[in-house]
Design a protein around this motif. Structure first.
Motif, PDB file in Angstrom:
ATOM      1  N   LEU A   1      42.155  36.048  36.535  1.00 54.82           N
ATOM      2  CA  LEU A   1      41.708  36.919  35.910  1.00 54.82           C
ATOM      3  C   LEU A   1      42.245  37.264  34.413  1.00 54.82           C
ATOM      4  O   LEU A   1      41.523  37.391  33.573  1.00 54.82           O
TER       5      LEU A   1
ATOM      6  N   LEU B   1      39.393  34.917  32.656  1.00 50.81           N
ATOM      7  CA  LEU B   1      38.122  35.580  32.067  1.00 50.81           C
ATOM      8  C   LEU B   1      38.466  36.743  30.954  1.00 50.81           C
ATOM      9  O   LEU B   1      37.834  36.847  30.336  1.00 50.81           O
TER      10      LEU B   1
ATOM     11  N   PHE C   1      37.566  31.534  28.325  1.00 46.87           N
ATOM     12  CA  PHE C   1      36.356  31.926  29.196  1.00 46.87           C
ATOM     13  C   PHE C   1      35.126  31.288  28.897  1.00 46.87           C
ATOM     14  O   PHE C   1      34.310  30.754  29.475  1.00 46.87           O
TER      15      PHE C   1
ATOM     16  N   LYS D   1      32.962  28.451  30.955  1.00 47.42           N
ATOM     17  CA  LYS D   1      31.590  28.851  31.216  1.00 47.42           C
ATOM     18  C   LYS D   1      30.692  27.280  31.021  1.00 47.42           C
ATOM     19  O   LYS D   1      29.823  27.316  31.587  1.00 47.42           O
TER      20      LYS D   1
END
Length: 307
Positions: free
Chosen positions: A264, A268, A274, A278
């Motif tokens: 996290l 993220l 991040f 993705k």
């Protein structure tokens, strides 16, 4: 009921391992991450947490079904350095943020490949202290023949004597006290830098401050992980059913939860990582879909269904 709880725990473990493997793959496929100290430390936590998760999950399953295994594999699983490595790496991450925020002009000179290697060596060296003590203490009190016996592998087996548990807890308390002092020091220094920072740098400094706070919370949960076996041993003597439920709760709260915070914090909250995550997640799904389409187009048997 215990079977349902165990199934839910396995789902959580599976999700955790999938996310960690995806992040490790992202780290290995980007040279810019492999040359940055903060991402190298992050990748180490992913690897260590994944390995520790697999080991602790295996031990919990074996203990639940009272399955007896050979003592040598049991000892190896308990004397691993993985348990202390993650908290020490969290402290190293806080120190890295302290250098980056409070000494930005020296950050490049301090954060070198030689410094990283020395830092990782120190982390793994300190991480081996408690497992080495546990191994030596266990071997000093058990008969040599018991090493080739079979038993249910548990922490109670490794800490049979009261003095073993007391010395182990004392070492852990001193170690974690030192780590807490370092984290508080970095927090105060970064907070001071945040107040003095200009409007352009304030956002980055405040983000680093929140990162240190999250690492401190992770460290607190890790401390509770080491204290929970001693609490469990008390309940084992009182009520076996309560002991079983307590072990499930401790596993989820103090083992799974703190190790979900690392993905996290850096997976993220970190924009650079991040976006790369993705990209790889989408690219992998797209590649799988295209391979299925190509396979269908190449003329698979009529029985084969392509979705």
């Amino acid at each position: 009921m215990s079977g349902l709880i165990m199934a839910l725990v396995q789902v959580l473990v599976g999700i955790f391992l999938y996310v960690n493997c995806l992040m490790i793959f992202t780290f290995l496929n980007k040279a810019v991450f492999r040359e940055d100290t903060r991402y190298i430390l992050f990748a180490q936590t992913l690897f260590v947490d994944s390995a520790l998760m697999v080991l602790t999950d295996m031990l919990m399953i074996l203990s639940l079904y009272q399955y007896r295994i050979h003592m040598i594999p049991c000892i190896i699983m308990f004397v691993t350095a993985f348990t202390i490595c993650t908290p020490l790496t969290l402290v190293a991450m806080c120190l890295e943020r302290y250098v980056a925020i409070c000494m930005p002009l020296r950050h490049a000179d301090i954060s070198t490949s030689r410094t990283r290697f020395l830092g990782l060596l120190i982390i793994w060296g300190i991480s081996s202290v408690v497992p080495l003590f546990t191994l030596v203490a266990y071997l000093s009190v058990v008969p040599p023949g018991s090493l080739f016996s079979y038993d249910v592998c548990s922490v109670e087996l490794m800490l049979g004597q009261e003095w073993q548990a007391q010395i182990r807890v004392t070492i852990l308390q001193l170690l974690f006290l030192l780590m807490i002092i370092i984290i508080v020091f970095t927090y105060i220094k970064i907070m001071t830098a945040a107040r003095a920072a200009s409007s352009d740098n304030k956002k980055s400094t405040n983000k680093s401050l929140r990162t240190v706070i999250l690492h401190a919370f992770q460290l607190f949960l890790c401390i509770m992980q080491f204290l929970s076996p001693y609490i469990e041993m008390v309940f084992l003597k009182i009520d076996v059913s309560v002991y079983g439920h307590l072990r499930y709760a401790d596993f989820v709260i103090f083992i799974i939860a703190p190790r979900c915070l690392s993905p996290l914090i850096y997976g993220l909250r970190d924009e650079k990582f991040f976006h790369a995550l993705k990209h790889h997640a989408f690219f992998n799904k797209l590649s799988l879909t295209m391979s299925l389409i190509i396979s269908c187009g190449d003329g698979l048997p009529l029985k084969t269904k392509c979705y």
